[in-house]
Scaffold this motif. Structure first.
Motif, short mmCIF file in Angstrom:
data_model
loop_
_atom_site.label_atom_id
_atom_site.label_comp_id
_atom_site.label_asym_id
_atom_site.label_seq_id
_atom_site.Cartn_x
_atom_site.Cartn_y
_atom_site.Cartn_z
N GLU A 9 33.77 31.12 57.06
CA GLU A 9 32.88 32.25 57.14
C GLU A 9 31.32 31.71 57.32
OE1 GLU A 9 31.75 36.37 54.60
OE2 GLU A 9 33.57 35.24 54.11
N LEU A 10 30.98 30.86 56.42
CA LEU A 10 29.43 30.56 56.81
C LEU A 10 29.34 29.89 58.17
CD1 LEU A 10 26.70 29.71 55.59
CD2 LEU A 10 27.70 27.33 54.91
N SER A 11 30.28 29.16 58.64
CA SER A 11 30.15 28.69 60.06
C SER A 11 30.08 29.82 61.01
CB SER A 11 31.51 27.83 60.56
OG SER A 11 31.24 27.24 61.68
N PHE A 12 30.88 30.82 60.68
CA PHE A 12 30.90 31.93 61.80
C PHE A 12 29.47 32.77 61.80
CE2 PHE A 12 31.53 36.53 62.61
CZ PHE A 12 31.92 36.58 63.67
N CYS A 13 28.98 32.80 60.46
CA CYS A 13 27.60 33.51 60.19
C CYS A 13 26.50 32.66 61.00
CB CYS A 13 27.35 33.80 58.74
SG CYS A 13 28.58 35.05 58.01
N LEU A 14 26.60 31.33 60.91
CA LEU A 14 25.53 30.49 61.45
C LEU A 14 25.71 30.10 62.92
CD1 LEU A 14 25.33 27.96 58.71
CD2 LEU A 14 23.80 29.81 59.32
N GLN A 15 26.71 30.85 63.79
CA GLN A 15 27.16 30.77 65.07
C GLN A 15 25.76 30.75 66.03
OE1 GLN A 15 29.62 33.47 66.49
NE2 GLN A 15 28.65 35.56 65.92
N HIS A 16 24.64 31.37 65.74
CA HIS A 16 23.43 31.42 66.46
C HIS A 16 22.40 30.26 66.19
CE1 HIS A 16 24.67 35.25 67.99
NE2 HIS A 16 24.67 35.70 66.79
N MET A 17 22.91 29.44 65.36
CA MET A 17 21.99 28.15 64.93
C MET A 17 22.49 27.03 65.88
SD MET A 17 21.64 26.40 61.41
CE MET A 17 20.44 27.70 60.63
N ASN A 18 21.68 26.14 66.26
CA ASN A 18 22.32 25.02 67.14
C ASN A 18 23.41 24.29 66.29
OD1 ASN A 18 21.03 22.72 65.79
ND2 ASN A 18 19.07 23.51 66.78
N ASP A 19 24.11 23.56 66.87
CA ASP A 19 25.26 23.01 66.44
C ASP A 19 24.91 21.68 65.43
OD1 ASP A 19 27.18 24.45 67.75
OD2 ASP A 19 27.47 23.12 69.39
N SER A 20 24.06 20.86 65.79
CA SER A 20 23.62 20.11 64.71
C SER A 20 23.03 20.73 63.42
CB SER A 20 22.53 18.87 65.39
OG SER A 20 21.27 19.74 65.84
N GLU A 21 22.26 21.61 63.36
CA GLU A 21 21.97 22.25 62.33
C GLU A 21 22.91 22.75 61.50
OE1 GLU A 21 18.02 24.38 62.00
OE2 GLU A 21 17.51 23.65 63.99
N LYS A 22 23.74 23.60 62.32
CA LYS A 22 24.63 24.06 61.47
C LYS A 22 25.74 23.20 60.72
CE LYS A 22 28.25 25.99 63.89
NZ LYS A 22 29.11 26.75 64.81
N ASN A 23 26.04 22.04 61.65
CA ASN A 23 26.89 21.15 60.71
C ASN A 23 26.44 20.50 59.51
OD1 ASN A 23 29.01 21.61 62.73
ND2 ASN A 23 28.21 19.93 64.07
N LYS A 24 24.95 20.44 59.72
CA LYS A 24 24.33 19.79 58.53
C LYS A 24 24.36 20.76 57.30
CE LYS A 24 19.74 20.25 58.45
NZ LYS A 24 18.27 20.27 58.73
N PHE A 25 24.39 21.85 57.47
CA PHE A 25 24.30 22.68 56.23
C PHE A 25 25.94 22.80 56.16
CE2 PHE A 25 20.62 24.49 58.08
CZ PHE A 25 19.58 24.26 57.13
N ILE A 26 26.88 23.00 56.83
CA ILE A 26 28.31 23.01 56.62
C ILE A 26 28.86 21.77 55.78
CG2 ILE A 26 30.71 23.02 57.52
CD1 ILE A 26 29.26 25.66 57.94
N ILE A 27 28.24 20.48 56.11
CA ILE A 27 28.29 19.41 55.29
C ILE A 27 27.99 19.35 53.92
CG2 ILE A 27 28.08 16.85 55.16
CD1 ILE A 27 28.42 17.02 58.19
N TYR A 28 26.73 20.02 53.90
CA TYR A 28 25.93 20.07 52.56
C TYR A 28 26.64 21.06 51.50
CZ TYR A 28 22.43 21.73 49.50
OH TYR A 28 21.65 21.86 48.04
N TYR A 29 27.10 22.08 52.11
CA TYR A 29 27.75 23.00 51.34
C TYR A 29 29.27 22.62 50.83
CZ TYR A 29 24.12 26.29 51.23
OH TYR A 29 22.93 27.06 51.02
N ASP A 30 29.79 21.96 51.84
CA ASP A 30 30.92 21.30 51.55
C ASP A 30 30.98 20.24 50.51
OD1 ASP A 30 33.76 20.35 51.62
OD2 ASP A 30 33.45 19.28 53.61
N GLU A 31 29.79 19.41 50.41
CA GLU A 31 29.79 18.67 49.56
C GLU A 31 29.38 19.18 47.91
OE1 GLU A 31 26.73 15.78 50.83
OE2 GLU A 31 28.02 14.86 52.26
N MET A 32 28.60 20.12 48.01
CA MET A 32 28.19 20.96 46.68
C MET A 32 29.49 21.44 46.06
SD MET A 32 25.66 24.10 46.44
CE MET A 32 24.14 23.54 46.89
N ILE A 33 30.46 22.14 46.80
CA ILE A 33 31.63 22.72 46.24
C ILE A 33 32.34 21.45 45.77
CG2 ILE A 33 33.86 23.89 46.88
CD1 ILE A 33 32.18 25.64 49.07
#
Length: 195
Positions: A9-33
């Motif tokens: 859902e986070l990835s879908f909501c961040l679809q307007h962000m460029n891929d490198s920034e989006k992946n950085k945040f996905i990895i961050y929240y994956d590690e946090m969980i």
């Protein structure tokens, strides 16, 4: 909601962000969980603690869209306005040059389908004249009339091919134009924080 659902859902909501920034945040929240799970929480509890993916995405998009600009200031508001007005010949001409450059780019892009469309109409007109006039030419010379009829029929085929090429080019250029418009709009949509 488990970790996979949260990240999707986070990835879908961040679809307007460029891929490198989006992946950085996905990895961050994956590690946090994962860290919360290692400390004894379930995935659902960890996701609840982090919050809603939509809300997180809104905050991230708001933060990524802001640009910090420091404007020079004289300290006197009236003088700032006066300097802006007096500087118009410089910044106004640069703005006009940018607008005209973008406009000429659109004209260049759309020349190809315009040319194929005009050629399609031209060949179609030639085919009508050739086919309609061939019986009259056959009265004088059968071989020339048959040749004119053949050229008219060939012109129909060429006209159809050019018509399909015009439609195909137009569809592709509409997509290209929309993407270009979105990129140009993104230049002006960034939040400006004046500090």
């Amino acid at each position: 909601m488990n970790k996979a659902e949260f990240l999707n859902e986070l990835s879908f909501c961040l679809q307007h962000m460029n891929d490198s920034e989006k992946n950085k945040f996905i990895i961050y929240y994956d590690e946090m969980i994962s860290d919360y799970v290692e400390n004894g929480m379930t995935e659902e509890e960890a996701v609840d603690k982090i919050g809603s993916p939509k809300k997180i995405a809104e905050e991230l998009l708001d933060d990524s869209g802001s640009v910090k600009i420091s404007l020079p200031s004289t300290g006197i508001k009236g003088l700032n306005v006066l300097l802006t007005v007096l500087g118009f010949p410089l910044w106004g001409s640069l703005l006009l040059a940018f607008i005209l450059m973008v406009f000429s780019l659109y004209i260049i892009i759309w020349c190809a389908p315009f040319a194929t469309g005009a050629l399609s109409i031209g060949f179609f007109t030639t085919s009508i004249i050739g086919i309609a006039g061939s019986p009259f030419v056959m009265i004088k010379s059968v071989s020339i009339g048959i040749m004119q009829l053949g050229i008219g029929i060939a012109s129909v085929g060429i006209s159809l091919l050019l018509g399909f090429a015009t439609i195909d080019l137009s569809k592709k250029l509409i997509i290209l134009t929309k993407n270009l418009n979105a990129k140009l709009a993104a230049l002006f949509k960034k939040k400006v924080v004046i500090g």
